[in-house]
Design a protein around this motif. Structure first.
Motif, PDB file in Angstrom:
ATOM      1  N   LEU A 107       0.809  -1.217   0.000  1.00 47.34           N
ATOM      2  CA  LEU A 107       0.000   0.000   0.000  1.00 47.34           C
ATOM      3  C   LEU A 107       0.840   1.265   0.000  1.00 47.34           C
ATOM      4  O   LEU A 107       1.906   1.311   0.608  1.00 47.34           O
ATOM      5  N   GLN A 108       0.331   2.283  -0.659  1.00 46.63           N
ATOM      6  CA  GLN A 108       0.908   3.614  -0.571  1.00 46.63           C
ATOM      7  C   GLN A 108       0.400   4.300   0.702  1.00 46.63           C
ATOM      8  O   GLN A 108      -0.742   4.080   1.127  1.00 46.63           O
ATOM      9  N   LYS A 109       1.236   5.103   1.323  1.00 50.66           N
ATOM     10  CA  LYS A 109       0.801   5.892   2.467  1.00 50.66           C
ATOM     11  C   LYS A 109      -0.066   7.053   1.982  1.00 50.66           C
ATOM     12  O   LYS A 109       0.144   7.564   0.883  1.00 50.66           O
ATOM     13  N   PRO A 110      -1.035   7.510   2.803  1.00 49.79           N
ATOM     14  CA  PRO A 110      -1.422   6.965   4.106  1.00 49.79           C
ATOM     15  C   PRO A 110      -2.375   5.776   3.951  1.00 49.79           C
ATOM     16  O   PRO A 110      -3.073   5.671   2.945  1.00 49.79           O
ATOM     17  N   VAL A 111      -2.421   4.903   4.969  1.00 47.48           N
ATOM     18  CA  VAL A 111      -3.296   3.733   4.958  1.00 47.48           C
ATOM     19  C   VAL A 111      -4.581   4.083   5.708  1.00 47.48           C
ATOM     20  O   VAL A 111      -4.536   4.516   6.848  1.00 47.48           O
ATOM     21  N   SER A 112      -5.709   3.888   5.069  1.00 47.88           N
ATOM     22  CA  SER A 112      -6.982   4.251   5.685  1.00 47.88           C
ATOM     23  C   SER A 112      -7.411   3.233   6.737  1.00 47.88           C
ATOM     24  O   SER A 112      -6.993   2.072   6.698  1.00 47.88           O
ATOM     25  N   ARG A 113      -8.260   3.668   7.637  1.00 48.64           N
ATOM     26  CA  ARG A 113      -8.819   2.779   8.656  1.00 48.64           C
ATOM     27  C   ARG A 113      -9.601   1.635   8.000  1.00 48.64           C
ATOM     28  O   ARG A 113      -9.511   0.483   8.437  1.00 48.64           O
ATOM     29  N   HIS A 114     -10.352   1.958   6.950  1.00 41.27           N
ATOM     30  CA  HIS A 114     -11.125   0.929   6.261  1.00 41.27           C
ATOM     31  C   HIS A 114     -10.219  -0.150   5.687  1.00 41.27           C
ATOM     32  O   HIS A 114     -10.521  -1.344   5.771  1.00 41.27           O
ATOM     33  N   ARG A 115      -9.074   0.262   5.108  1.00 39.96           N
ATOM     34  CA  ARG A 115      -8.161  -0.725   4.534  1.00 39.96           C
ATOM     35  C   ARG A 115      -7.524  -1.567   5.630  1.00 39.96           C
ATOM     36  O   ARG A 115      -7.306  -2.771   5.448  1.00 39.96           O
ATOM     37  N   LEU A 116      -7.223  -0.982   6.770  1.00 38.74           N
ATOM     38  CA  LEU A 116      -6.690  -1.763   7.890  1.00 38.74           C
ATOM     39  C   LEU A 116      -7.694  -2.828   8.333  1.00 38.74           C
ATOM     40  O   LEU A 116      -7.314  -3.964   8.644  1.00 38.74           O
ATOM     41  N   GLU A 117      -8.963  -2.464   8.335  1.00 35.37           N
ATOM     42  CA  GLU A 117     -10.007  -3.422   8.706  1.00 35.37           C
ATOM     43  C   GLU A 117     -10.047  -4.590   7.725  1.00 35.37           C
ATOM     44  O   GLU A 117     -10.174  -5.757   8.112  1.00 35.37           O
ATOM     45  N   GLN A 118      -9.920  -4.284   6.425  1.00 41.84           N
ATOM     46  CA  GLN A 118      -9.903  -5.337   5.408  1.00 41.84           C
ATOM     47  C   GLN A 118      -8.681  -6.240   5.578  1.00 41.84           C
ATOM     48  O   GLN A 118      -8.767  -7.460   5.406  1.00 41.84           O
ATOM     49  N   ILE A 119      -7.548  -5.644   5.909  1.00 39.16           N
ATOM     50  CA  ILE A 119      -6.317  -6.417   6.094  1.00 39.16           C
ATOM     51  C   ILE A 119      -6.457  -7.381   7.264  1.00 39.16           C
ATOM     52  O   ILE A 119      -6.014  -8.539   7.196  1.00 39.16           O
ATOM     53  N   LEU A 120      -7.062  -6.928   8.337  1.00 41.10           N
ATOM     54  CA  LEU A 120      -7.291  -7.808   9.496  1.00 41.10           C
ATOM     55  C   LEU A 120      -8.150  -9.004   9.095  1.00 41.10           C
ATOM     56  O   LEU A 120      -7.891 -10.134   9.525  1.00 41.10           O
ATOM     57  N   GLN A 121      -9.156  -8.759   8.268  1.00 37.31           N
ATOM     58  CA  GLN A 121     -10.018  -9.850   7.821  1.00 37.31           C
ATOM     59  C   GLN A 121      -9.236 -10.825   6.953  1.00 37.31           C
ATOM     60  O   GLN A 121      -9.368 -12.050   7.098  1.00 37.31           O
ATOM     61  N   LEU A 122      -8.406 -10.297   6.061  1.00 36.65           N
ATOM     62  CA  LEU A 122      -7.584 -11.167   5.216  1.00 36.65           C
ATOM     63  C   LEU A 122      -6.656 -12.033   6.057  1.00 36.65           C
ATOM     64  O   LEU A 122      -6.459 -13.221   5.777  1.00 36.65           O
ATOM     65  N   ASN A 123      -6.088 -11.449   7.101  1.00 38.38           N
ATOM     66  CA  ASN A 123      -5.165 -12.210   7.936  1.00 38.38           C
ATOM     67  C   ASN A 123      -5.895 -13.300   8.713  1.00 38.38           C
ATOM     68  O   ASN A 123      -5.337 -14.365   8.979  1.00 38.38           O
ATOM     69  N   ARG A 124      -7.147 -13.047   9.063  1.00 37.24           N
ATOM     70  CA  ARG A 124      -7.927 -14.075   9.765  1.00 37.24           C
ATOM     71  C   ARG A 124      -8.222 -15.246   8.843  1.00 37.24           C
ATOM     72  O   ARG A 124      -8.257 -16.395   9.273  1.00 37.24           O
ATOM     73  N   GLU A 125      -8.456 -14.948   7.564  1.00 37.91           N
ATOM     74  CA  GLU A 125      -8.785 -16.024   6.622  1.00 37.91           C
ATOM     75  C   GLU A 125      -7.597 -16.957   6.419  1.00 37.91           C
ATOM     76  O   GLU A 125      -7.763 -18.166   6.273  1.00 37.91           O
ATOM     77  N   ARG A 126      -6.396 -16.407   6.398  1.00 39.14           N
ATOM     78  CA  ARG A 126      -5.164 -17.197   6.321  1.00 39.14           C
ATOM     79  C   ARG A 126      -5.207 -18.256   5.233  1.00 39.14           C
ATOM     80  O   ARG A 126      -4.743 -19.363   5.388  1.00 39.14           O
ATOM     81  N   ASP A 127      -5.826 -17.913   4.099  1.00 37.88           N
ATOM     82  CA  ASP A 127      -5.913 -18.874   3.003  1.00 37.88           C
ATOM     83  C   ASP A 127      -5.738 -18.150   1.680  1.00 37.88           C
ATOM     84  O   ASP A 127      -6.557 -18.233   0.797  1.00 37.88           O
ATOM     85  N   LEU A 128      -4.669 -17.383   1.593  1.00 35.10           N
ATOM     86  CA  LEU A 128      -4.449 -16.573   0.402  1.00 35.10           C
ATOM     87  C   LEU A 128      -3.552 -17.288  -0.597  1.00 35.10           C
ATOM     88  O   LEU A 128      -2.706 -18.096  -0.228  1.00 35.10           O
ATOM     89  N   PRO A 129      -3.765 -16.983  -1.897  1.00 33.32           N
ATOM     90  CA  PRO A 129      -2.827 -17.516  -2.886  1.00 33.32           C
ATOM     91  C   PRO A 129      -1.419 -17.013  -2.579  1.00 33.32           C
ATOM     92  O   PRO A 129      -1.233 -15.866  -2.224  1.00 33.32           O
ATOM     93  N   GLN A 130      -0.465 -17.878  -2.683  1.00 33.45           N
ATOM     94  CA  GLN A 130       0.908 -17.448  -2.460  1.00 33.45           C
ATOM     95  C   GLN A 130       1.845 -18.235  -3.350  1.00 33.45           C
ATOM     96  O   GLN A 130       1.524 -19.308  -3.833  1.00 33.45           O
ATOM     97  N   THR A 131       2.975 -17.675  -3.578  1.00 33.78           N
ATOM     98  CA  THR A 131       3.963 -18.330  -4.424  1.00 33.78           C
ATOM     99  C   THR A 131       4.638 -19.452  -3.640  1.00 33.78           C
ATOM    100  O   THR A 131       5.211 -19.237  -2.599  1.00 33.78           O
ATOM    101  N   ARG A 132       4.505 -20.661  -4.163  1.00 35.41           N
ATOM    102  CA  ARG A 132       5.147 -21.783  -3.486  1.00 35.41           C
ATOM    103  C   ARG A 132       6.629 -21.801  -3.804  1.00 35.41           C
ATOM    104  O   ARG A 132       7.053 -21.527  -4.911  1.00 35.41           O
ATOM    105  N   ARG A 133       7.437 -22.134  -2.812  1.00 38.48           N
ATOM    106  CA  ARG A 133       8.865 -22.281  -3.074  1.00 38.48           C
ATOM    107  C   ARG A 133       9.071 -23.455  -4.029  1.00 38.48           C
ATOM    108  O   ARG A 133       8.459 -24.508  -3.866  1.00 38.48           O
ATOM    109  N   LYS A 134       9.934 -23.259  -4.979  1.00 40.80           N
ATOM    110  CA  LYS A 134      10.162 -24.308  -5.949  1.00 40.80           C
ATOM    111  C   LYS A 134      10.968 -25.432  -5.325  1.00 40.80           C
ATOM    112  O   LYS A 134      12.068 -25.219  -4.827  1.00 40.80           O
ATOM    113  N   ALA A 135      10.400 -26.615  -5.364  1.00 33.93           N
ATOM    114  CA  ALA A 135      11.119 -27.787  -4.879  1.00 33.93           C
ATOM    115  C   ALA A 135      12.031 -28.290  -5.999  1.00 33.93           C
ATOM    116  O   ALA A 135      11.819 -27.984  -7.171  1.00 33.93           O
TER     117      ALA A 135
END
Length: 401
Positions: A107-135
């Motif tokens: 995010l670019q500064k400043p970070v809004s309160r609404h966006r912080l709330e969304q981020i907290l929800q994303l962190n609770r879900e803990r099921d985001l697409p992520q880049t897997r380390r290549k085996a």
């Protein structure tokens, strides 16, 4: 849950700390530099931790911190913030993803309160697409045995119309059902198959299974176009179009039920042969898609010289497009060019509601990604289709109002 705020600006640090304390029951820790923060995080870190980190700090900048988080295997959520050039932020975002970190946002500064709330929800879900380390790749003899033992299986990821929500097709994604290591993803064996000259048998093993599944769905009243990835290595034999046609006829499927997605993992060895083969595939009414456009060797030259009728915009230009100006410019440029060339467009990597909402007004034809569905075994598709019909109404209605 613990939240670590790392920022050398005391006003911004305290403001975010105050807002996050009001929005959650988490313990909030504030640090004015990366050194003290990493000391605390290295001692103890958990999968539900959240780090909000400024990139520009005097003692240890955000890039160094990201590198060290990757080294310690941090599994919590990470948010990058900066007042610097947006392109710097995007580069560090790619670095974090490449290191296997669970990046929630950049995010670019400043970070809004609404966006912080969304981020907290994303962190609770803990099921985001992520880049897997290549085996590391598996031994060559095992890949040859896998082909002879039919250990390669197909999963399918749906593709839906952005305008109507109708499911128009599926992309075939090969998996290796390894007897020892379980389900193995193609990043561990496709490049090796190319090096060993095994792409032809591998491609046809995937293709035949995909067409078998398409024929089975057809019997159940499910009409879907099946997309199968092919490599430039498959375009060395002039009889390739006839072999494809034969497989379709054997199952009573029309050529239009198949889309071949051409991925250029390396440059063409014989450009004239490739032009010959791809032209004859289109004459036979088989669809051709240029995959992962904008990455690898895919280029404007391919659009100029080869008869594609579909362009897939790579996921790296799609996810997060609504709040990254440079991504939006690239996405809209690809889209405009494809539309002027008369190509059907597919956006890959639609991972959340924000991505979907952006596409609703973009003019893109088709969407694909985790927000719609993850890749699934063929037997799960009919049940998913029923569930999608219920979701579809809620997702499309706002765009029609």
């Amino acid at each position: 849950m613990r939240i670590f705020i790392i920022d050398d600006d005391p006003f911004i640090r305290h403001l975010m700390g105050h807002q996050l304390s009001e929005l959650s029951q988490a313990q909030v820790y504030e640090f004015d530099g990366g050194v003290s923060a990493m000391d605390a995080i290295t001692r103890e870190h958990h999968a539900d931790d959240l780090i909000i980190c400024d990139l520009h700090m005097p003692d240890k900048d955000g890039v160094e911190l990201v590198r060290e988080l990757g080294q310690i295997g941090f599994k919590g959520g990470l948010v990058l913030v900066s007042g610097e050039d947006a392109r710097i932020l995007q580069t560090v975002e790619r670095l974090a993803q490449g290191l296997g970190l669970r990046l929630l946002d950049a995010l670019q500064k400043p970070v809004s309160r609404h966006r912080l709330e969304q981020i907290l929800q994303l962190n609770r879900e803990r099921d985001l697409p992520q880049t897997r380390r290549k085996a590391p790749p598996l031994p060559a003899n095992e890949l040859k045995q896998a082909l002879s033992r039919n250990e390669l299986i197909n999963h399918y990821q749906p593709k839906v119309s952005v305008r109507s929500g109708e499911v128009t097709g599926v992309e075939t994604l090969v998996r290796w059902d390894h007897p020892r290591d379980g389900l193995i993803y193609p990043d561990r064996f496709i490049a090796q198959a190319e090096e060993l000259g095994l792409m032809d048998p591998l491609t046809f093993a995937v293709l035949r299974r995909a067409l078998d599944d398409a024929a089975r769905w057809h019997q159940q009243g499910i009409e879907l176009q099946v997309a199968v990835n092919i490599s430039m290595d498959n375009l060395d034999a002039l009889d390739f179009p006839e072999r494809i046609e034969h497989e379709l006829k054997q199952r009573g499927l029309p050529p239009t039920s198949l889309m071949l997605e051409v991925t250029e993992s390396r440059l063409m060895r014989n450009r004239l042969e490739s032009m010959d083969i791809l032209s004859r595939l289109r004459l036979k009414r088989v669809g051709l898609s240029i995959d992962d456009f904008g990455t690898g060797h895919s280029s404007l030259a391919q659009l100029r010289d080869l008869p594609f009728n579909e362009l897939k915009i790579d996921q790296s230009f799609v996810h997060g497009v609504s709040h990254h100006a440079s991504l939006r410019s690239i996405f809209e440029g690809c889209l405009s060019m494809a539309q002027k060339l008369g190509l059907h467009t597919v956006a890959e990597g639609v991972e959340d509601a924000t991505d979907w909402a952006f596409l609703q007004y973009s003019g893109c034809d088709t969407a694909q990604g985790w927000f719609i569905a993850r890749a699934m075994p063929p037997e799960q598709l009919p049940h998913w289709l029923q569930q999608w019909q219920q979701r579809r109404t809620a997702l499309i209605q706002p765009a029609e109002e």
